[in-house]
Enzyme design. Structure first.
Site, short mmCIF file in Angstrom:
data_model
loop_
_atom_site.label_atom_id
_atom_site.label_comp_id
_atom_site.label_asym_id
_atom_site.label_seq_id
_atom_site.Cartn_x
_atom_site.Cartn_y
_atom_site.Cartn_z
N GLY A 290 0.95 -1.19 0.07
CA GLY A 290 -0.10 -0.10 -0.05
C GLY A 290 0.75 1.28 0.21
N THR B 269 -8.36 -1.08 12.10
CA THR B 269 -9.27 0.05 12.02
C THR B 269 -10.42 0.11 13.15
OG1 THR B 269 -10.92 1.00 10.56
CG2 THR B 269 -10.54 -1.03 10.27
N GLU C 241 -13.15 0.93 12.24
CA GLU C 241 -14.41 0.61 11.83
C GLU C 241 -14.82 -0.98 12.33
OE1 GLU C 241 -16.54 1.59 9.20
OE2 GLU C 241 -16.00 3.41 10.20
N TYR D 78 -16.34 -4.11 5.02
CA TYR D 78 -14.83 -3.61 5.04
C TYR D 78 -14.73 -3.82 6.32
CZ TYR D 78 -11.15 -0.33 6.15
OH TYR D 78 -10.01 0.24 6.62
N LYS E 132 -11.95 -6.50 7.91
CA LYS E 132 -10.63 -5.95 8.73
C LYS E 132 -10.57 -6.72 10.09
CE LYS E 132 -8.26 -2.78 6.46
NZ LYS E 132 -6.70 -2.61 6.46
N ARG F 97 -5.13 12.61 1.15
CA ARG F 97 -6.30 11.74 1.13
C ARG F 97 -7.16 11.62 -0.15
NH1 ARG F 97 -8.67 7.47 3.96
NH2 ARG F 97 -9.95 8.27 5.64
P1 NAP Z 1 -5.42 4.26 0.63
O1 NAP Z 1 -4.88 5.46 0.47
O2 NAP Z 1 -6.57 3.93 -0.04
O3 NAP Z 1 -4.35 3.12 0.19
C1 NAP Z 1 -4.58 1.64 0.05
C2 NAP Z 1 -3.08 1.19 -0.88
O4 NAP Z 1 -3.63 -0.26 -0.95
C3 NAP Z 1 -2.88 1.67 -2.08
O5 NAP Z 1 -1.37 1.88 -2.33
C4 NAP Z 1 -3.51 0.71 -3.20
O6 NAP Z 1 -2.95 0.71 -4.21
C5 NAP Z 1 -3.09 -0.49 -2.20
N1 NAP Z 1 -3.92 -1.76 -2.53
C6 NAP Z 1 -5.09 -2.02 -2.68
N2 NAP Z 1 -5.43 -3.14 -3.19
C7 NAP Z 1 -4.40 -3.94 -3.21
C8 NAP Z 1 -4.03 -5.08 -3.66
N3 NAP Z 1 -4.77 -6.02 -4.20
N4 NAP Z 1 -2.87 -5.41 -3.50
C9 NAP Z 1 -1.70 -4.71 -3.34
N5 NAP Z 1 -1.99 -3.35 -2.95
C10 NAP Z 1 -3.39 -2.89 -3.19
O7 NAP Z 1 -5.34 3.91 2.12
P2 NAP Z 1 -4.81 4.63 3.55
O8 NAP Z 1 -5.80 5.68 4.07
O9 NAP Z 1 -3.55 5.02 3.05
O10 NAP Z 1 -4.68 3.41 4.58
C11 NAP Z 1 -3.83 2.72 4.79
C12 NAP Z 1 -4.35 1.40 5.39
O11 NAP Z 1 -4.99 1.71 6.70
C13 NAP Z 1 -5.37 0.61 4.76
O12 NAP Z 1 -5.31 -0.97 4.92
C14 NAP Z 1 -6.64 1.07 5.50
O13 NAP Z 1 -7.87 0.16 5.43
C15 NAP Z 1 -6.20 1.25 6.89
N6 NAP Z 1 -6.86 2.25 7.83
C16 NAP Z 1 -6.97 3.67 7.23
C17 NAP Z 1 -7.44 4.48 7.92
C18 NAP Z 1 -7.73 6.18 7.64
O14 NAP Z 1 -8.31 6.60 8.27
N7 NAP Z 1 -6.86 6.49 6.42
C19 NAP Z 1 -7.91 4.26 9.24
C20 NAP Z 1 -7.66 2.80 9.85
C21 NAP Z 1 -7.11 1.89 8.90
P3 NAP Z 1 -3.37 1.18 -5.63
O15 NAP Z 1 -2.57 2.55 -5.59
O16 NAP Z 1 -2.70 0.24 -6.78
O17 NAP Z 1 -4.79 1.34 -5.77
O1 F7E Z 2 -16.56 8.74 5.82
C1 F7E Z 2 -20.06 10.45 6.20
C2 F7E Z 2 -20.02 8.97 6.16
O2 F7E Z 2 -15.46 7.95 3.64
C3 F7E Z 2 -16.82 9.28 7.02
C4 F7E Z 2 -11.47 4.97 5.95
O3 F7E Z 2 -9.99 5.57 5.81
O4 F7E Z 2 -11.78 5.65 8.12
C5 F7E Z 2 -12.33 5.75 6.92
O5 F7E Z 2 -13.89 5.28 6.81
C6 F7E Z 2 -18.28 9.62 7.57
C7 F7E Z 2 -19.31 8.40 7.21
O6 F7E Z 2 -14.60 7.53 6.08
C8 F7E Z 2 -20.41 11.60 2.75
O7 F7E Z 2 -21.44 8.31 5.88
C9 F7E Z 2 -21.27 12.02 4.56
O8 F7E Z 2 -20.15 8.38 8.31
O9 F7E Z 2 -14.50 9.70 5.00
P1 F7E Z 2 -15.45 8.28 5.01
P2 F7E Z 2 -15.09 6.14 6.81
O10 F7E Z 2 -16.18 5.58 6.20
O11 F7E Z 2 -14.90 6.69 8.25
C10 F7E Z 2 -11.70 4.41 8.78
C11 F7E Z 2 -11.22 4.33 10.00
C12 F7E Z 2 -11.24 3.41 7.62
O12 F7E Z 2 -10.67 2.43 8.30
C13 F7E Z 2 -11.47 3.16 6.38
O13 F7E Z 2 -10.51 2.93 5.57
O14 F7E Z 2 -18.67 10.62 6.66
N1 F7E Z 2 -20.28 11.04 4.94
N2 F7E Z 2 -21.29 12.34 3.56
C14 F7E Z 2 -19.82 11.11 3.71
N3 F7E Z 2 -18.71 10.03 3.34
C15 F7E Z 2 -18.27 10.05 2.31
N4 F7E Z 2 -17.10 9.46 1.73
N5 F7E Z 2 -18.98 11.02 1.33
C16 F7E Z 2 -19.91 11.99 1.53
O15 F7E Z 2 -20.24 12.41 0.73
#
Ligand code: NAP
Ligand code: F7E
Length: 344
Positions: A8, A123, A125, A147, A151, A182
């Protein structure tokens, strides 16, 4: 010099983590998916410093090969189908990558280099329909999306390989973290991008879903530091990483608009709610049912006390700065876009 493998790496967290590990003198390997157009995503600016290996989380052979090539001392598994909304549209792909993909990576480590330290991107989630406030490492899980369910498997298999085979495997239960990098489908970046467009007159309004949803939002740069700290400890463990503050989507919208001098007034409720520019009465936010989810995570609030005490981790970028950094970045990107369009 230590070797590290980041899955990733092209994503948000992967890019900040790669920067951090390069600064620390690691030899950085990153896995990349084959695409029709070569795209380094968020690591374009440091691509010459990274050793890329083509691999996929769903292909265990490619992960074994990535371990053989990198001889990684530390493996950070950040790859995932990470957009919650898409997990209802692609539940099987989400499970293949986010659940079974973790076992694939663990098996590759076990086969090639069982001494490697492993980080799993768990996460908040997984807490879903939250069972207590705030959430800690001891809070029972109740995921609310394909999701979250996938996870949770990744989380437990990581714990299981630690207990079954003595692998040094940790899970970071990270709450939402955002940044200038992001993806634009996530609500924070969707908002800051729209604020920049509305302010600069190239978009009329933005459409959002559930405005009442509450999230504990931090900055990715702070959170990748926690990942690294987890792998430097004597014994592997799981940690919550969060800010202990929660805000609604509505509050995020207000803060982002306020930074460009626009005050938002709200009218109506639920799907009839609109946000109005207090100065000129223009509708700048509309609610659209299409962005509501089949099941919602209403509120998340994490207590990072264990990480603060045991890892010495602290959050450095507060909420207000997170929002202003994202808005400022999008203001510049949109200004650049307008400049280029006007030149044509
Ligand atoms: P992101 O920006 O969506 O990055 C996801 C990465 O995974 C990208 O590099 C993507 O590659 C790669 N990927 C997807 N499918 C793959 C596959 N089949 N094989 C190899 N690589 C693959 O996510 P992020 O926000 O940096 O999050 C990083 C990790 O933390 C994720 O596991 C996410 O679920 C977890 N997480 C995120 C948050 C948050 O709030 N950001 C919170 C808790 C946990 P491509 O560029 O090719 O698409
Ligand atoms: O939504 C609400 C939506 O898509 C946040 C991922 O990084 O964090 C992320 O998941 C909230 C939700 O993130 C829109 O319904 C309202 O309640 O930005 P989000 P997420 O679903 O919290 C967790 C920790 C991860 O692990 C995940 O990988 O915002 N919401 N209106 C909306 N959300 C989106 N996307 N778009 C809207 O228009």
């Amino acid at each position: 010099m230590k070797n590290t493998l980041i899955t990733g790496i092209t994503g948000q967290d992967g890019s900040y983590l790669a920067e951090l590990l390069l600064e620390k003198g690691y030899n950085v390997y990153g896995i990349m998916r084959r695409k029709s157009v070569v795209d380094y995503g968020n690591v374009e600016h440091i691509k010459d410093k990274i050793h890329f290996i083509y691999a996929d989380m769903t292909d265990v052979i490619s992960l074994i090969s990535a371990m053989r090539i990198s001889q990684a001392d530390e493996v950070y598994n950040l790859a995932a189908q990470s957009f919650v909304a898409t997990s209802w549209e692609q539940p099987i792909a989400t499970a293949d990558i986010d659940a079974a993909g973790v076992t694939n990576m663990l098996e590759a480590i076990r086969t090639v280099k069982p001494s490697a330290h492993f980080y799993q991107a768990s996460t908040s989630e997984m807490f879903g329909l939250v069972q207590e406030m705030p959430q800690t490492e001891k809070t029972p899980f109740y995921p609310r999306s394909p999701y979250g369910v996938a996870k949770l498997y990744g989380h437990w298999i990581t714990k299981n390989y630690r207990e079954s085979y003595g692998l040094y495997a940790c899970s970071g239960i990270l709450f939402n973290h955002e940044s200038e990098r992001r993806g634009k489908e996530f609500v924070t970046r969707k908002i800051t991008d729209a604020v920049a467009r509305i302010k600069q007159g190239i978009q009329e309004y933005m459409e959002l879903g559930n405005m009442d949803s509450k999230r504990d939002w931090g900055h990715s740069k702070d959170y990748v530091r926690a990942m690294w700290l987890m792998l430097q400890q004597e014994t592997p463990d799981d940690y919550v990483i969060a800010t202990n503050e929660t805000r609604t989507v509505r509050e995020f919208v207000e803060t982002a608009f306020a930074h460009v001098g626009i005050q938002v007034k709200w009218q109506g409720e639920g799907v009839d709610e609109v946000g109005i520019n207090a100065e000129n009465g223009q509708v700048i936010v509309k609610v659209n049912k299409k962005f509501f989810r089949p099941a919602e995570v209403d509120v998340l609030l994490g207590n990072p006390a264990k990480a603060e005490e045991k890892l010495g981790w602290t959050r450095e970028i507060p909420f207000a700065e997170l929002v202003t950094r994202m808005v400022d970045n999008d203001m510049s990107l949109v200004a650049e876009e307008i400049k280029i369009a006007n030149l044509k």
